[in-house]
Design a protein around this motif. Structure first.
Motif, PDB file in Angstrom:
ATOM      1  N   ARG A  42       1.030  -8.624  -3.529  1.00 57.41           N
ATOM      2  CA  ARG A  42       0.999  -9.915  -4.215  1.00 57.41           C
ATOM      3  C   ARG A  42       0.577 -11.031  -3.277  1.00 57.41           C
ATOM      4  NH1 ARG A  42       6.803  -9.359  -7.478  1.00 57.41           N
ATOM      5  NH2 ARG A  42       6.148  -7.673  -8.889  1.00 57.41           N
ATOM      6  N   LEU A  43       1.079 -10.987  -2.047  1.00 56.49           N
ATOM      7  CA  LEU A  43       0.730 -12.021  -1.078  1.00 56.49           C
ATOM      8  C   LEU A  43      -0.743 -11.938  -0.704  1.00 56.49           C
ATOM      9  CD1 LEU A  43       2.121 -14.301   0.501  1.00 56.49           C
ATOM     10  CD2 LEU A  43       2.478 -12.678   2.362  1.00 56.49           C
ATOM     11  N   ALA A  44      -1.244 -10.707  -0.467  1.00 58.80           N
ATOM     12  CA  ALA A  44      -2.652 -10.524  -0.115  1.00 58.80           C
ATOM     13  C   ALA A  44      -3.563 -10.913  -1.277  1.00 58.80           C
ATOM     14  CB  ALA A  44      -2.902  -9.076   0.293  1.00 58.80           C
ATOM     15  N   ARG A  45      -3.123 -10.601  -2.472  1.00 56.53           N
ATOM     16  CA  ARG A  45      -3.914 -10.946  -3.661  1.00 56.53           C
ATOM     17  C   ARG A  45      -4.080 -12.467  -3.781  1.00 56.53           C
ATOM     18  NH1 ARG A  45      -0.827  -8.638  -8.061  1.00 56.53           N
ATOM     19  NH2 ARG A  45      -1.905  -6.643  -7.797  1.00 56.53           N
ATOM     20  N   SER A  46      -2.985 -13.199  -3.536  1.00 55.38           N
ATOM     21  CA  SER A  46      -3.057 -14.658  -3.649  1.00 55.38           C
ATOM     22  C   SER A  46      -3.811 -15.276  -2.482  1.00 55.38           C
ATOM     23  CB  SER A  46      -1.646 -15.248  -3.732  1.00 55.38           C
ATOM     24  OG  SER A  46      -0.935 -15.023  -2.521  1.00 55.38           O
ATOM     25  N   GLU A  47      -3.703 -14.682  -1.292  1.00 54.23           N
ATOM     26  CA  GLU A  47      -4.364 -15.244  -0.116  1.00 54.23           C
ATOM     27  C   GLU A  47      -5.858 -14.933  -0.112  1.00 54.23           C
ATOM     28  OE1 GLU A  47      -3.223 -17.134   2.372  1.00 54.23           O
ATOM     29  OE2 GLU A  47      -1.233 -17.293   1.479  1.00 54.23           O
ATOM     30  N   LEU A  48      -6.209 -13.695  -0.460  1.00 57.04           N
ATOM     31  CA  LEU A  48      -7.595 -13.255  -0.351  1.00 57.04           C
ATOM     32  C   LEU A  48      -8.394 -13.490  -1.617  1.00 57.04           C
ATOM     33  CD1 LEU A  48      -6.930  -9.854   1.484  1.00 57.04           C
ATOM     34  CD2 LEU A  48      -7.527 -12.046   2.513  1.00 57.04           C
ATOM     35  N   GLY A  49      -7.706 -13.511  -2.759  1.00 56.44           N
ATOM     36  CA  GLY A  49      -8.405 -13.696  -4.022  1.00 56.44           C
ATOM     37  C   GLY A  49      -9.291 -12.530  -4.395  1.00 56.44           C
ATOM     38  N   ASP A  50      -8.982 -11.353  -3.846  1.00 57.57           N
ATOM     39  CA  ASP A  50      -9.807 -10.170  -4.094  1.00 57.57           C
ATOM     40  C   ASP A  50      -8.883  -8.967  -4.231  1.00 57.57           C
ATOM     41  OD1 ASP A  50     -11.344  -7.674  -3.323  1.00 57.57           O
ATOM     42  OD2 ASP A  50     -13.002  -9.120  -3.307  1.00 57.57           O
ATOM     43  N   GLU A  51      -8.886  -8.339  -5.401  1.00 58.68           N
ATOM     44  CA  GLU A  51      -7.977  -7.223  -5.665  1.00 58.68           C
ATOM     45  C   GLU A  51      -8.258  -6.043  -4.745  1.00 58.68           C
ATOM     46  OE1 GLU A  51      -4.803  -5.375  -7.820  1.00 58.68           O
ATOM     47  OE2 GLU A  51      -5.511  -7.440  -7.660  1.00 58.68           O
ATOM     48  N   ALA A  52      -9.532  -5.721  -4.539  1.00 54.93           N
ATOM     49  CA  ALA A  52      -9.875  -4.564  -3.701  1.00 54.93           C
ATOM     50  C   ALA A  52      -9.412  -4.769  -2.263  1.00 54.93           C
ATOM     51  CB  ALA A  52     -11.378  -4.315  -3.748  1.00 54.93           C
ATOM     52  N   GLN A  53      -9.576  -5.980  -1.746  1.00 54.08           N
ATOM     53  CA  GLN A  53      -9.134  -6.240  -0.373  1.00 54.08           C
ATOM     54  C   GLN A  53      -7.615  -6.202  -0.270  1.00 54.08           C
ATOM     55  OE1 GLN A  53     -10.845  -9.881   1.061  1.00 54.08           O
ATOM     56  NE2 GLN A  53     -12.952  -9.101   1.005  1.00 54.08           N
ATOM     57  N   ALA A  54      -6.922  -6.668  -1.304  1.00 53.15           N
ATOM     58  CA  ALA A  54      -5.460  -6.618  -1.295  1.00 53.15           C
ATOM     59  C   ALA A  54      -4.968  -5.177  -1.273  1.00 53.15           C
ATOM     60  CB  ALA A  54      -4.909  -7.358  -2.508  1.00 53.15           C
ATOM     61  N   VAL A  55      -5.604  -4.316  -2.077  1.00 50.97           N
ATOM     62  CA  VAL A  55      -5.229  -2.896  -2.090  1.00 50.97           C
ATOM     63  C   VAL A  55      -5.534  -2.253  -0.736  1.00 50.97           C
ATOM     64  CG1 VAL A  55      -5.701  -0.652  -3.152  1.00 50.97           C
ATOM     65  CG2 VAL A  55      -5.567  -2.707  -4.574  1.00 50.97           C
ATOM     66  N   THR A  56      -6.648  -2.625  -0.126  1.00 50.16           N
ATOM     67  CA  THR A  56      -6.986  -2.109   1.195  1.00 50.16           C
ATOM     68  C   THR A  56      -5.930  -2.490   2.223  1.00 50.16           C
ATOM     69  OG1 THR A  56      -9.349  -2.217   0.711  1.00 50.16           O
ATOM     70  CG2 THR A  56      -8.719  -2.124   3.026  1.00 50.16           C
ATOM     71  N   ALA A  57      -5.436  -3.722   2.144  1.00 48.34           N
ATOM     72  CA  ALA A  57      -4.382  -4.158   3.062  1.00 48.34           C
ATOM     73  C   ALA A  57      -3.138  -3.287   2.928  1.00 48.34           C
ATOM     74  CB  ALA A  57      -4.037  -5.621   2.792  1.00 48.34           C
ATOM     75  N   VAL A  58      -2.759  -2.972   1.692  1.00 48.07           N
ATOM     76  CA  VAL A  58      -1.592  -2.116   1.447  1.00 48.07           C
ATOM     77  C   VAL A  58      -1.824  -0.718   2.012  1.00 48.07           C
ATOM     78  CG1 VAL A  58      -0.210  -1.014  -0.353  1.00 48.07           C
ATOM     79  CG2 VAL A  58      -0.848  -3.411  -0.574  1.00 48.07           C
ATOM     80  N   MET A  59      -3.017  -0.168   1.797  1.00 47.20           N
ATOM     81  CA  MET A  59      -3.324   1.176   2.285  1.00 47.20           C
ATOM     82  C   MET A  59      -3.304   1.226   3.819  1.00 47.20           C
ATOM     83  SD  MET A  59      -6.388   2.228  -0.356  1.00 47.20           S
ATOM     84  CE  MET A  59      -6.615   3.838   0.397  1.00 47.20           C
ATOM     85  N   LEU A  60      -3.857   0.204   4.453  1.00 47.39           N
ATOM     86  CA  LEU A  60      -3.875   0.185   5.916  1.00 47.39           C
ATOM     87  C   LEU A  60      -2.463   0.093   6.493  1.00 47.39           C
ATOM     88  CD1 LEU A  60      -6.946  -2.147   6.585  1.00 47.39           C
ATOM     89  CD2 LEU A  60      -6.792   0.311   7.010  1.00 47.39           C
ATOM     90  N   LEU A  61      -1.618  -0.728   5.872  1.00 45.96           N
ATOM     91  CA  LEU A  61      -0.246  -0.850   6.359  1.00 45.96           C
ATOM     92  C   LEU A  61       0.503   0.470   6.229  1.00 45.96           C
ATOM     93  CD1 LEU A  61       2.069  -2.573   7.426  1.00 45.96           C
ATOM     94  CD2 LEU A  61       2.609  -3.186   5.076  1.00 45.96           C
ATOM     95  N   ALA A  62       0.265   1.197   5.132  1.00 51.80           N
ATOM     96  CA  ALA A  62       0.986   2.456   4.895  1.00 51.80           C
ATOM     97  C   ALA A  62       0.473   3.589   5.776  1.00 51.80           C
ATOM     98  CB  ALA A  62       0.858   2.852   3.423  1.00 51.80           C
ATOM     99  N   ALA A  63      -0.751   3.449   6.315  1.00 52.40           N
ATOM    100  CA  ALA A  63      -1.385   4.580   6.991  1.00 52.40           C
ATOM    101  C   ALA A  63      -1.583   4.388   8.486  1.00 52.40           C
ATOM    102  CB  ALA A  63      -2.749   4.869   6.351  1.00 52.40           C
TER     103      ALA A  63
END
Length: 363
Positions: A182-203
């Motif tokens: 949610r934070l990445a989505r609001s900061e970046l304004g891009d759903e794909a980049q927000a999902v990428t941030a989540v994937m990178l943190l988990a991996a």
């Protein structure tokens, strides 16, 4: 009631109040009585229906559909790889004398390193020996939020503190990923980049600790929760998350600096590089934001007050960190020490004997 029926009763203390539950039918009876009273007072929205509706909303939420597959696959992957390493590679000879909780290697998998310190606090509380030497390790160096959660939750989870700690970490990491999305989505304004941030943190490599009985997951959750709600001006929620953050890890108090800068941001005109007076949101609003921003620091001071009662020195917990070698060293000495080791012993020897240090250096 189910826990007592399956694993037996428990006796514990909650803020010097002795709590004893040894018969399953007593909590079951209290539960039924509470449901009956609630139904007599409020005849709509029965509790089971509300729970089922909440589960359905969670399951169909877009955030759940994104985060849950990433969370489950990465957390199960960590445990699977760890177990395969144990049964296929095994332990070095010197590890045969390691502390254990279970004879089963799979069940004992999370029993490593600082987990023992957290379990000591959960089982016995904070202990301090004034006669110990300065380089003797003591558990007051570890902050209380995580081990206290283990203490009280394990009583209703079959009195299994090790895996209760793992459960807290895994669940906290899930909600941390939701907040990050949610934070990445609001900061970046891009759903794909927000999902990428989540994937990178988990991996990323050290995400292994989000599956361990360590404080990292709870710390990440409280930090992200405080920032997310502060950005939405939900100050009470932010303050609550921030206070727990300050009680989770020593660096948690520094979150107050971040939130403090966010609190006074409306006063600053970045285009003209000057302070706006009066601020556009008003001085009372600025004051409330600053007060909420102080919560992480207040969490640290609360633990320090407890340490003062225990030791006579409010910041004895900072001194205990010296026993782990956590003292200030200049950057040049850190670099020169590793350069000298590699020069004298070779790069392969450094990589094979100080592997974790190598990963830190690469990062």
């Amino acid at each position: 009631a189910i826990s007592v029926a399956v694993a037996g009763g428990f006796r514990t203390g909650v803020f010097d109040v002795r709590l004893s539950v040894t018969d399953w039918w007593r909590p079951a009876l209290w539960c039924l009585l509470a449901l009956a009273i609630r139904h007599a007072i409020i005849r709509h929205d029965p509790f089971p229906q509300r729970v089922w509706a909440g589960v359905r909303r969670w399951w169909h939420s877009p955030d759940t559909r994104i985060v849950l597959p990433i969370h489950v696959s990465s957390r199960l992957g960590v445990i699977l790889v760890g177990f395969l390493a144990v049964i296929l590679i095994g332990f070095p000879p010197e590890a045969e004398k390691r502390w254990r909780i279970y004879d089963n290697d799979l069940l004992d998998l999370p029993g490593r390193w600082d987990t023992g310190w957290y379990l000591t606090i959960a089982n016995e509380g904070d202990l301090f020996l004034p006669t110990a030497k300065e380089d003797d390790q003591q558990n007051i160096a570890f902050f209380p939020a995580y081990p206290m959660a283990i203490r009280y939750l394990s009583t209703v989870l079959g009195r299994q503190p090790l895996w209760t700690g793992v459960g807290i970490s895994v669940v906290a990491f899930y909600f941390a990923l939701v907040y990050l999305l949610r934070l990445a989505r609001s900061e970046l304004g891009d759903e794909a980049q927000a999902v990428t941030a989540v994937m990178l943190l988990a991996a990323y490599p050290f995400a292994v600790f989000f599956s361990a009985a360590y404080t990292e997951s709870l710390f990440l959750l409280t930090l992200l929760g405080a920032v997310y709600h502060f950005r939405r001006n939900e100050l009470w929620r932010s303050a609550l998350w921030g206070f727990v953050c300050g009680l989770t890890r020593p660096p948690g108090c520094f979150l107050s600096i971040v939130l403090g800068l966010m609190a006074i941001a409306p006063m600053w005109d970045s285009a003209r590089r000057r302070v706006i007076t009066p601020p556009p949101i008003g001085w009372p609003a600025i004051g409330r934001r600053v007060l909420a921003a102080s919560a992480p620091g207040l969490g640290m001071l609360t633990f320090s007050a407890f340490v003062y009662q225990l030791t006579g020195n409010a910041f004895q917990w900072t001194m205990q960190n010296q026993a782990w070698g956590r003292v200030y060293r200049s950057l040049d000495s850190i670099v020169s020490d590793r350069f000298a080791f590699i020069t004298n012993n070779g790069l392969y020897n450094y990589a094979s004997t100080q592997t974790i240090d190598l990963f830190y250096s690469l990062a």
